[in-house]
Design a protein around this motif. Structure first.
Motif, PDB file in Angstrom:
ATOM      1  N   HIS A   8       0.842  -1.195   0.000  1.00 57.47           N
ATOM      2  CA  HIS A   8       0.000   0.000   0.000  1.00 57.47           C
ATOM      3  C   HIS A   8       0.874   1.241   0.000  1.00 57.47           C
ATOM      4  O   HIS A   8       1.854   1.325   0.738  1.00 57.47           O
ATOM      5  CB  HIS A   8      -0.907  -0.016   1.218  1.00 57.47           C
ATOM      6  N   TYR A  75      -8.317   1.449   7.353  1.00 51.17           N
ATOM      7  CA  TYR A  75      -7.210   0.501   7.170  1.00 51.17           C
ATOM      8  C   TYR A  75      -7.742  -0.862   6.726  1.00 51.17           C
ATOM      9  O   TYR A  75      -7.132  -1.532   5.874  1.00 51.17           O
ATOM     10  CB  TYR A  75      -6.430   0.365   8.477  1.00 51.17           C
ATOM     11  N   VAL A  79      -6.807  -1.074   2.866  1.00 51.92           N
ATOM     12  CA  VAL A  79      -5.465  -1.660   2.897  1.00 51.92           C
ATOM     13  C   VAL A  79      -5.542  -3.179   2.966  1.00 51.92           C
ATOM     14  O   VAL A  79      -5.125  -3.875   2.044  1.00 51.92           O
ATOM     15  CB  VAL A  79      -4.636  -1.101   4.076  1.00 51.92           C
ATOM     16  N   LYS A  80      -6.087  -3.701   4.057  1.00 53.87           N
ATOM     17  CA  LYS A  80      -6.115  -5.154   4.256  1.00 53.87           C
ATOM     18  C   LYS A  80      -7.003  -5.865   3.243  1.00 53.87           C
ATOM     19  O   LYS A  80      -6.675  -6.961   2.775  1.00 53.87           O
ATOM     20  CB  LYS A  80      -6.581  -5.491   5.678  1.00 53.87           C
ATOM     21  N   ARG A  82      -7.902  -4.707   0.246  1.00 51.03           N
ATOM     22  CA  ARG A  82      -7.774  -3.999  -1.024  1.00 51.03           C
ATOM     23  C   ARG A  82      -8.008  -4.904  -2.221  1.00 51.03           C
ATOM     24  O   ARG A  82      -8.475  -4.454  -3.279  1.00 51.03           O
ATOM     25  CB  ARG A  82      -6.379  -3.368  -1.107  1.00 51.03           C
TER      26      ARG A  82
END
Length: 355
Positions: A8, A75, A79-80, A82
């Motif tokens: 990321h 997040y 992010v996790k 994505r």
């Protein structure tokens, strides 16, 4: 896509500033709204708006809690998760909405009661559910829109790079056609200037000219008859025999019925050149090259064997030169075929593949 996990990209300084401004604007608008709805009637509008204590009590604390509660959700979904589909990520975001609203509401109530600041009560508490929920949807809606914008920008950059690469490849292909054509004409000119008594030199120049002519033709087509490919290899090996003389022996074993089979041009020459350059050239006594092509189980199978020094580290052989490496890539992409390197008996290397 690369097999490595995509990292990321951290938020830039400008993005952090925009987020801070976003929260400040919404908090300040809520601060104004509270004033017009009767909070602090004994304080003028001007004093109310410029009083930092009033700002913290009416909206600053609440929106700071919004910010803290948004971080783990951001997040998680950006992010996790994505790699998840957009639909599943949005569903996950909506699933976190009740947690966001209730957690910020209860923490806000605990803090304000402890500080004796007061908060909405009774039916008025519905606003501490509605406003956080609305802010949550606006906030993550903007984040998803911004992500979509960045992804489109990234795709535009990649498309531009691909177009540039395609243009460079096209120019390289044109140059690849012009260079052999130029050399082909030069060789013919040189050949015409060589005296007739130097017949061997004239023959070698003619053979070299034919090699470049075949290379020029090969750059303009995907497939050629096996007959043409073998003729090209023979002329190349004849030129090598002029250097090796009797130290190089050549044997080509192919049934006449296979001569019209279609094969990629310039497929065998890099492999034969590898045998000559890396297998036989360092041997004083020279050696032999055997080309065996046959059909089995509906596939055209090739074996190029030499009696050279062989290769001990066969995996590393593909990294040392472009001939083996490029041929392996061509076979894998076009035919999903594997280029095998095997020990020849009693000495040397055997290269096998099938079309």
């Amino acid at each position: 896509m690369s097999a490595k996990k995509e990292k990321h990209i951290p938020l830039s300084r400008n993005e952090i500033l925009w987020i801070a401004l976003f929260y400040f604007v919404f908090a300040f608008l809520y601060h104004i709204t509270i004033k017009f709805n009767g909070y602090g009637r004994d304080v003028s509008l001007f004093d109310h708006l410029l009083n930092p204590v009033n700002f913290v009590r009416t909206s600053g604390l609440h929106y700071f809690l919004f910010f803290l509660a948004s971080i783990p959700i951001w997040y998680l979904v950006f992010v996790k998760l994505r790699t998840w589909s957009m639909r599943n990520r949005i569903l996950m975001t909506l699933g976190c909405l009740p947690v966001f609203v209730l957690s910020t509401q209860q923490v806000y109530y605990v803090i304000t009661e402890y500080l004796e600041w007061g908060h909405l009560g009774g039916t008025g508490q519905v606003w501490d559910i509605y406003i956080p929920a609305l802010f949550y949807l606006i906030q993550f809606g903007i984040l998803y829109a911004y992500e979509h914008y960045k992804e489109n920008q990234r795709k535009l950059i990649i498309e531009g790079e691909l177009r540039q690469a395609a243009l460079q490849s096209e120019l390289a292909a044109i140059k690849a056609q012009l260079n052999p054509h130029f050399l082909y004409n030069v060789f013919n000119t040189i050949n015409a200037s060589v005296p007739a008594e130097n017949e061997q030199t004239r023959a070698m120049i003619a053979q070299l000219s034919d090699l470049f002519r075949y290379q020029l033709q090969a750059s303009q087509t995907d497939l050629v008859p096996l007959r043409d490919e073998l003729e090209f290899v023979r002329k190349y090996l004849d030129l090598e025999k002029a250097r090796f003389e009797d130290r190089l022996k050549i044997n080509i074993e192919v049934a006449e019925s296979l001569m019209d089979e279609q094969v990629p041009p310039m497929l065998l020459q890099p492999l034969v050149e590898n045998s000559v350059k890396h297998g036989l050239s360092s041997l004083i006594e020279g050696g032999s090259i055997h080309i065996y092509i046959f059909k089995e189980e509906g596939k055209l199978r090739f074996e190029i064997s030499d009696t050279g020094i062989g290769i001990s580290d066969k995996a590393a052989a593909f990294d040392k030169g472009i001939g083996l490496k490029n041929t392996r890539i061509r076979l894998a992409k076009r035919y999903q075929s594997t280029l095998e390197l095997l020990d020849n008996s009693p000495r040397g290397l055997t290269i096998r593949f099938a079309l």
